[in-house]
Scaffold this active site. Structure first.
Site, mmCIF file in Angstrom:
data_model
loop_
_atom_site.group_PDB
_atom_site.id
_atom_site.type_symbol
_atom_site.label_atom_id
_atom_site.label_comp_id
_atom_site.label_asym_id
_atom_site.label_seq_id
_atom_site.Cartn_x
_atom_site.Cartn_y
_atom_site.Cartn_z
ATOM 1 N N PHE A 48 4.838 -2.830 1.697
ATOM 2 C CA PHE A 48 5.741 -2.970 2.848
ATOM 3 C C PHE A 48 7.202 -2.727 2.495
ATOM 4 C CE2 PHE A 48 6.282 -7.216 1.041
ATOM 5 C CZ PHE A 48 7.640 -7.426 1.231
ATOM 6 N N LYS B 143 -2.493 5.453 3.892
ATOM 7 C CA LYS B 143 -2.828 4.135 4.464
ATOM 8 C C LYS B 143 -1.594 3.274 4.213
ATOM 9 C CE LYS B 143 -3.803 0.444 3.662
ATOM 10 N NZ LYS B 143 -2.789 -0.609 3.972
ATOM 11 N N CYS C 233 10.378 -3.956 -6.425
ATOM 12 C CA CYS C 233 9.646 -4.061 -7.694
ATOM 13 C C CYS C 233 10.610 -3.929 -8.868
ATOM 14 C CB CYS C 233 8.567 -2.995 -7.779
ATOM 15 S SG CYS C 233 9.245 -1.354 -7.932
ATOM 16 N N GLU D 110 6.065 -13.240 -10.326
ATOM 17 C CA GLU D 110 6.842 -12.445 -9.371
ATOM 18 C C GLU D 110 6.989 -13.253 -8.077
ATOM 19 O OE1 GLU D 110 5.052 -8.874 -7.579
ATOM 20 O OE2 GLU D 110 6.987 -7.868 -7.793
HETATM 21 P P1 NAD Z 1 0.214 -5.721 -1.504
HETATM 22 O O1 NAD Z 1 -0.444 -5.546 -2.815
HETATM 23 O O2 NAD Z 1 -0.067 -6.956 -0.728
HETATM 24 O O3 NAD Z 1 -0.177 -4.504 -0.519
HETATM 25 C C1 NAD Z 1 -0.040 -3.164 -0.922
HETATM 26 C C2 NAD Z 1 -1.060 -2.314 -0.184
HETATM 27 O O4 NAD Z 1 -2.388 -2.741 -0.546
HETATM 28 C C3 NAD Z 1 -0.965 -2.446 1.334
HETATM 29 O O5 NAD Z 1 -1.200 -1.179 1.897
HETATM 30 C C4 NAD Z 1 -2.064 -3.429 1.667
HETATM 31 O O6 NAD Z 1 -2.582 -3.228 2.975
HETATM 32 C C5 NAD Z 1 -3.123 -3.154 0.611
HETATM 33 N N1 NAD Z 1 -3.894 -4.354 0.227
HETATM 34 C C6 NAD Z 1 -3.462 -5.642 0.229
HETATM 35 N N2 NAD Z 1 -4.442 -6.468 -0.226
HETATM 36 C C7 NAD Z 1 -5.490 -5.673 -0.540
HETATM 37 C C8 NAD Z 1 -6.788 -5.946 -1.069
HETATM 38 N N3 NAD Z 1 -7.189 -7.173 -1.349
HETATM 39 N N4 NAD Z 1 -7.620 -4.901 -1.277
HETATM 40 C C9 NAD Z 1 -7.219 -3.633 -0.993
HETATM 41 N N5 NAD Z 1 -6.003 -3.331 -0.484
HETATM 42 C C10 NAD Z 1 -5.142 -4.331 -0.262
HETATM 43 O O7 NAD Z 1 1.783 -5.533 -1.732
HETATM 44 P P2 NAD Z 1 2.977 -5.744 -0.696
HETATM 45 O O8 NAD Z 1 3.161 -7.212 -0.467
HETATM 46 O O9 NAD Z 1 2.827 -4.847 0.473
HETATM 47 O O10 NAD Z 1 4.202 -5.179 -1.556
HETATM 48 C C11 NAD Z 1 4.866 -5.925 -2.529
HETATM 49 C C12 NAD Z 1 4.316 -5.667 -3.925
HETATM 50 O O11 NAD Z 1 4.419 -4.287 -4.234
HETATM 51 C C13 NAD Z 1 5.136 -6.382 -5.002
HETATM 52 O O12 NAD Z 1 4.247 -6.915 -5.959
HETATM 53 C C14 NAD Z 1 5.988 -5.269 -5.600
HETATM 54 O O13 NAD Z 1 6.409 -5.505 -6.919
HETATM 55 C C15 NAD Z 1 5.032 -4.126 -5.521
HETATM 56 N N6 NAD Z 1 5.733 -2.844 -5.596
HETATM 57 C C16 NAD Z 1 5.623 -2.135 -6.754
HETATM 58 C C17 NAD Z 1 6.308 -0.939 -6.898
HETATM 59 C C18 NAD Z 1 6.215 -0.164 -8.185
HETATM 60 O O14 NAD Z 1 6.631 0.982 -8.222
HETATM 61 N N7 NAD Z 1 5.692 -0.726 -9.250
HETATM 62 C C19 NAD Z 1 7.103 -0.443 -5.853
HETATM 63 C C20 NAD Z 1 7.169 -1.187 -4.669
HETATM 64 C C21 NAD Z 1 6.477 -2.393 -4.557
#
Ligand code: NAD
Length: 493
Positions: free
Chosen positions: A150, A174, A282, A384
């Site tokens: 998000f 997605k 991140c 985190e």
């Molecule tokens: P999230 O892991 O909750 O969701 C990310 C994606 O995965 C979304 O599209 C979500 O719908 C899907 N998803 C969520 N739970 C799932 C599951 N159990 N099985 C399959 N798919 C699932 O992350 P978020 O809250 O949207 O974003 C924040 C996180 O993203 C933080 O941990 C941040 O550090 C990380 N992030 C990392 C980077 C990087 O480059 N390393 C960049 C941006 C964000």
């Protein structure tokens, strides 16, 4: 009833057959402005069929023509720059300047995609054996999928699909169901740029829809950005099914301040790193390692800087310095970490739960928060939090500070503030993570460099962005050809 987002399949916006929805908030106001459906197996099947149908013609389209679509897309993104930034602000809550950065970083990826004709050139070696010439060329991998978080509604999707598409693949995005509106607008602009129907598709949903993509035999490659547990799951499940996977995860980023640092400059950088985007990055700096006599003056400056930030709504032209967090669950999580820090015995010097928003609103606000005297092993120093919470640890010397940073299981970014080139060099060489800042608070690489998370911050071999991105979305083919010269000439000699 708020509007339900439609899927983009084969160039058409269509309803998902679903009775499960995720609310999309305007986090500045706490109001639901839309909802994202759970598209599931059926939605994914439709998207894969469209992407597969479009693949042969798109893969055969000369790369210069594919790049031209990206050039038109980049121009459309520029024309719609402010409107996109405002949309991000509305569905995500970041400030308008932060939203502009989100779009700008995304456009840089599209600009890089425009260079595909040069970047995708192969290599040749003639007469590698008598009468035999060799060449290696790069081919698309097929139907690719991208699953995004998000926190960067424009930039992270744009990390993926412009490069995938310009390489001749078709793509299914997605997006996070918390911010589906910006990706849909990107899809509309891409169609307007002349991309053939079915080359780029969007399916909304959460875990169920992701599982359908992971299990679909026709999906050849998956790019993921999100939290570490999900990144690991996607990597393990996708690779077990023979897919190419690059999966970027969460992080805990350390910022080391040496006693000789420019404290004012470091304060400005650390404040931006810890509290920018309300800590939802991140690459957010979440632990400050203050070495020796740097601690007291830095705490004073950080307290003052945090205390002068105006927190409040960011939409409708509001001029807050810091916006809300994404939803009520994020607010609860961050507040529970603040309680945990107190229970663990850290000193709460600035409490973000006390803020008074710049204007009355039901938004999801928590202000800049600073803990001093955080010690090794406290959960607030290791986990985190993904919110505007900065932990300050007082360290004896450079070595103990590097050792502290290296205890983290993550490996995205680490930063040092110093005037000493030797200290900076030692830090950069010995800290165990992939992106280093020297007097730079958020060392997030630009499009031409790979986004090189290490350890639990990345699963895979080829990172997102840069040349590694192009490598991920292509596979090499080597051709050896034998053409015997009937005249047995020895040319040029
Ligand atoms: P999230 O892991 O909750 O969701 C990310 C994606 O995965 C979304 O599209 C979500 O719908 C899907 N998803 C969520 N739970 C799932 C599951 N159990 N099985 C399959 N798919 C699932 O992350 P978020 O809250 O949207 O974003 C924040 C996180 O993203 C933080 O941990 C941040 O550090 C990380 N992030 C990392 C980077 C990087 O480059 N390393 C960049 C941006 C964000």
């Amino acid at each position: 009833m708020s509007a339900t987002c439609q899927n983009l399949i084969g160039g058409a916006l269509i309803d998902a057959a679903s009775n499960q929805f995720t609310p999309v908030y305007n986090p500045s106001r706490g109001e639901i402005i839309a909802q994202a459906p759970e598209s599931g197996i059926e939605g994914v099947e439709q998207a894969v069929r469209a992407a597969q149908g479009a693949l042969p013609a798109w893969a055969e389209t000369p790369v210069v023509e594919r790049a031209r679509v990206m050039l038109r897309f980049a121009n459309l993104l520029e024309e719609n720059f402010e409107a996109l930034a405002r949309l991000i602000t509305r569905e995500h809550g970041k400030t308008i300047d932060e939203a502009r950065g989100d779009v700008r970083r995304g456009i840089e990826m599209v600009e890089m995609a425009c260079g595909a004709p040069s970047i995708l050139m192969g290599q040749t070696l003639d007469n590698i054996a008598r009468g035999i010439d060799g060449k290696v060329e790069r081919h698309p991998v097929g139907v690719c999928a991208g699953i995004t978080p998000f926190n960067f509604p424009a930039m992270v999707p744009l990390w993926m699909f412009p490069i995938a598409i310009v390489c001749g693949n078709t793509f299914i995005l997605k997006p996070s169901p918390k911010v589906p509106l910006t990706p849909l607008r990107l899809g509309e602009l891409l169609s307007k740029a002349g991309l053939p129907d079915g080359v780029f598709n969007i399916v909304h949903g959460g875990a169920g829809t992701v599982d359908a993509l992971l299990k679909h035999p026709e999906v050849a490659a998956i790019s993921f950005v999100g939290s570490t547990p999900v990144a690991k799951y996607i990597y393990e499940t996708g690779t077990a099914r023979g897919k190419r996977v690059q999966a970027a995860g969460g992080a805990k980023n350390f910022m080391l301040i040496m006693p000789d640092a420019d404290y004012d400059a470091a304060t400005s950088q650390i404040t931006g790193a810890a509290f920018g985007c309300s800590g939802q990055r991140c690459m957010a700096g979440s632990v400050a390692l203050a070495v020796g006599k740097a601690a007291d003056p830095m705490i004073e400056r950080l307290k003052h800087a945090a205390g002068s930030m105006r927190v409040g709504p960011t939409d409708e032209g509001a001029s807050s310095d810091m916006g809300p967090v994404i939803d009520p669950a994020a607010l609860d999580r961050i507040e529970s970490y603040i309680k945990l820090g107190l229970q663990e015995g850290a000193t709460l010097t600035t409490d973000g739960r006390d803020i008074d928003p710049t204007e009355p609103s039901n938004g999801f606000f928590v202000g800049p928060t600073i803990f001093d005297r955080v010690t090794d092993g406290m959960r607030i120093a290791c986990e985190e939090i993904f919110g505007p919470v900065l932990s300050v640890m007082r360290m004896e010397d450079l070595d103990s500070a590097i050792a502290e940073a290296n205890r983290s299981p993550y490996g995205n970014g680490a930063v040092i503030f110093t005037r000493d080139g030797g200290a900076a060099r030692a830090f950069a060489r010995h800290v165990n993570c992939g992106m280093i800042g020297i007097n730079v608070g958020v060392p997030a690489p630009m499009a031409v460099f790979p986004f090189t998370g290490w350890n639990q911050s990345f699963f895979g071999d080829l990172h997102i962005q840069g040349n590694e991105g192009f490598q991920f979305y292509t596979r090499n083919k080597v051709t050896l050809s034998r053409w015997n010269d009937p005249g047995k000439r020895v040319l040029g000699w």
